[in-house]
Design an enzyme around this catalytic site. Structure first.
Site, PDB file in Angstrom:
ATOM      1  N   ARG A   1     -26.354   6.460  41.524  1.00 62.71           N
ATOM      2  CA  ARG A   1     -25.985   5.115  41.989  1.00 62.71           C
ATOM      3  C   ARG A   1     -24.479   4.991  42.080  1.00 62.71           C
ATOM      4  NH1 ARG A   1     -31.067   2.062  39.711  1.00 62.71           N
ATOM      5  NH2 ARG A   1     -32.571   3.388  40.796  1.00 62.71           N
TER       6      ARG A   1
ATOM      7  N   CYS B   1     -33.162   5.764  53.815  1.00 63.18           N
ATOM      8  CA  CYS B   1     -33.328   4.655  52.883  1.00 63.18           C
ATOM      9  C   CYS B   1     -32.164   3.707  53.108  1.00 63.18           C
ATOM     10  CB  CYS B   1     -33.308   5.173  51.446  1.00 63.18           C
ATOM     11  SG  CYS B   1     -33.642   3.882  50.232  1.00 63.18           S
TER      12      CYS B   1
ATOM     13  N   TYR C   1     -28.429  19.689  42.729  1.00 63.63           N
ATOM     14  CA  TYR C   1     -26.971  19.741  42.850  1.00 63.63           C
ATOM     15  C   TYR C   1     -26.422  21.075  42.349  1.00 63.63           C
ATOM     16  CZ  TYR C   1     -27.904  14.823  43.498  1.00 63.63           C
ATOM     17  OH  TYR C   1     -28.410  13.654  43.982  1.00 63.63           O
TER      18      TYR C   1
ATOM     19  N   ARG D   1     -35.730  -1.685  40.892  1.00 64.22           N
ATOM     20  CA  ARG D   1     -36.547  -1.117  41.956  1.00 64.22           C
ATOM     21  C   ARG D   1     -38.024  -0.970  41.562  1.00 64.22           C
ATOM     22  NH1 ARG D   1     -32.126   0.054  44.832  1.00 64.22           N
ATOM     23  NH2 ARG D   1     -30.788   1.874  44.456  1.00 64.22           N
TER      24      ARG D   1
ATOM     25  N   LYS E   1     -40.193  13.328  42.293  1.00 69.43           N
ATOM     26  CA  LYS E   1     -38.943  13.217  41.543  1.00 69.43           C
ATOM     27  C   LYS E   1     -39.025  12.138  40.494  1.00 69.43           C
ATOM     28  CE  LYS E   1     -35.449  10.702  43.431  1.00 69.43           C
ATOM     29  NZ  LYS E   1     -34.473  10.241  44.403  1.00 69.43           N
TER      30      LYS E   1
ATOM     31  N   CYS F   1     -33.624  -0.985  48.573  1.00 69.50           N
ATOM     32  CA  CYS F   1     -34.073  -0.027  49.580  1.00 69.50           C
ATOM     33  C   CYS F   1     -34.807  -0.707  50.728  1.00 69.50           C
ATOM     34  CB  CYS F   1     -34.983   1.009  48.922  1.00 69.50           C
ATOM     35  SG  CYS F   1     -34.199   1.816  47.500  1.00 69.50           S
TER      36      CYS F   1
ATOM     37  N   LYS G   1     -41.989   8.871  43.637  1.00 71.36           N
ATOM     38  CA  LYS G   1     -40.625   8.586  43.219  1.00 71.36           C
ATOM     39  C   LYS G   1     -40.718   7.528  42.136  1.00 71.36           C
ATOM     40  CE  LYS G   1     -36.132   7.133  44.893  1.00 71.36           C
ATOM     41  NZ  LYS G   1     -35.317   6.736  46.039  1.00 71.36           N
TER      42      LYS G   1
END
Ligand code: PBG
Length: 323
Positions: free
Chosen positions: A206, A120, A314, A218, A249, A130, A196
């Site tokens: 971000r 991206c 994560y 976006r 996601k 993007c 997405k």
């Protein structure tokens, strides 16, 4: 006297029982660990909005990978933060850029690791979008293909195992697929961010990847989170264009869409537990409002139960240690 005929509690009475009837289990191999690599820094830099996560210099990128591998993680998703940004995100396809430099280093040290790269432009463009904008700020679709394709090919040449386009331009899976094939990488799979949503849950990311849009938002390319029929359509398009793995996601706000993906496509399904989902859990547990370990394992299990084969999170190394 009334007796219920069915008593579910019979099968829940103790841990032995609960264990043998458990339908869903998460394994470390199901988890993918996202890592941020920044060009030109000397030391790892903490990401304030994501406690426990860092931007790593290329030279020290092996540190989080080694730690995660020790915990049982096998797959990694790499995000690059370049030193130079421009309108076209040219540093994204530079063979000496941050991601093409770090891949061979990691591959050399950890040949068994699966390296997935995010494709991206937003971290590489000076405007933070993007895709490529025209003079009015409209994000151009087909004009963005060559930049994404060059980026994907640069990653493939550097040794990436899987390419993961996250830009949400229409038709980019087909464009990237054909560039990879032409350049001699027909065997590299594409994991597309198919569904997405334009989500506020990407907020902390971000900061992590320094990719907030400088103008507008976006929503002309990322999906409206209100739509599930459209989500199916997005998955269909990516699947038809050659995506090998479909990703949904954010994860927890999209469990129904993960389930739809599972029910409609016989390919691996991935879900991304994104930065905001991570930060919420971290913040609440830091305050003692929830039990961190239990909540992490509950979310990961729910995401897998909904139908995800892979979970990008994560929490990967932390969770793998418990699993
Ligand atoms: C880049 C990209 C984003 C995420 C993954 N790839 C940010 C965005 O689209 O704004 C979000 C991941 C996260 O929040 O953890 N397009």
């Amino acid at each position: 006297m009334f007796f219920p005929i069915k008593r579910q509690r019979r099968l829940r009475k103790d841990d032995r029982f609960r264990k043998i009837f458990r339908e869903t289990r998460v394994f470390p191999e199901n988890l993918v660990y996202p890592i941020f690599i920044e060009e030109g820094i000397k030391d790892s830099t903490p990401i304030a909005a994501m406690p426990g996560q860092f931007r790593w210099p290329v030279e020290k990128a092996d540190v989080p990978v080694a730690e995660a591998i020790k915990a049982g993680i096998t797959s990694f998703l790499l995000f690059g933060i370049p030193q130079k940004k421009d309108k076209f995100g040219l540093s994204a396809s530079d063979p000496d850029g941050v991601i093409p430099t770090v891949i061979p280093m990691l591959k050399h040290r950890f040949p068994q690791a699966i390296i997935i790269t995010d494709v991206c432009l937003c971290a590489y463009t000076d405007h933070g979008h993007c895709g490529i904008p025209d003079v009015t700020g409209k994000i151009l679709n087909d004009e963005t293909f060559p930049y994404l394709s060059h980026m994907a090919v640069a990653h493939a040449k550097a040794g990436a195992d899987i390419i993961a386009p996250s830009d949400m331009m229409d038709g980019r899976v087909a464009a990237i697929r054909s560039s990879l094939d032409i350049e001699g990488f027909p065997e590299i799979p594409i994991m597309s961010y198919s569904v997405k949503s334009a989500s506020a849950f990407y907020g902390p990311f971000r900061e992590a990847a320094d990719c907030a849009p400088k103008f507008g938002d976006r929503r002309t390319y990322q999906m409206d989170f209100s739509n599930s029929r459209e989500a199916l359509l997005e998955m269909n398009l990516d699947f038809e264009e050659g995506a090998d793995i479909l990703m949904v996601k954010p994860a927890l706000p999209s469990l129904d869409l993960i389930k739809q993906a599972r029910d409609n496509f016989n390919c691996p399904i991935a879900a991304y537990q994104v930065s905001g989902e991570y930060s919420m859990i971290k913040a609440a547990s830091a305050n003692g409002w929830i039990d961190e370990k239990s909540v992490i394992l509950e979310t990961l299990t729910s995401i897998k139960r909904a139908g995800a084969d892979l979970i990008i999170t994560y929490f990967a190394p932390q969770a793998a240690g418990w699993l």
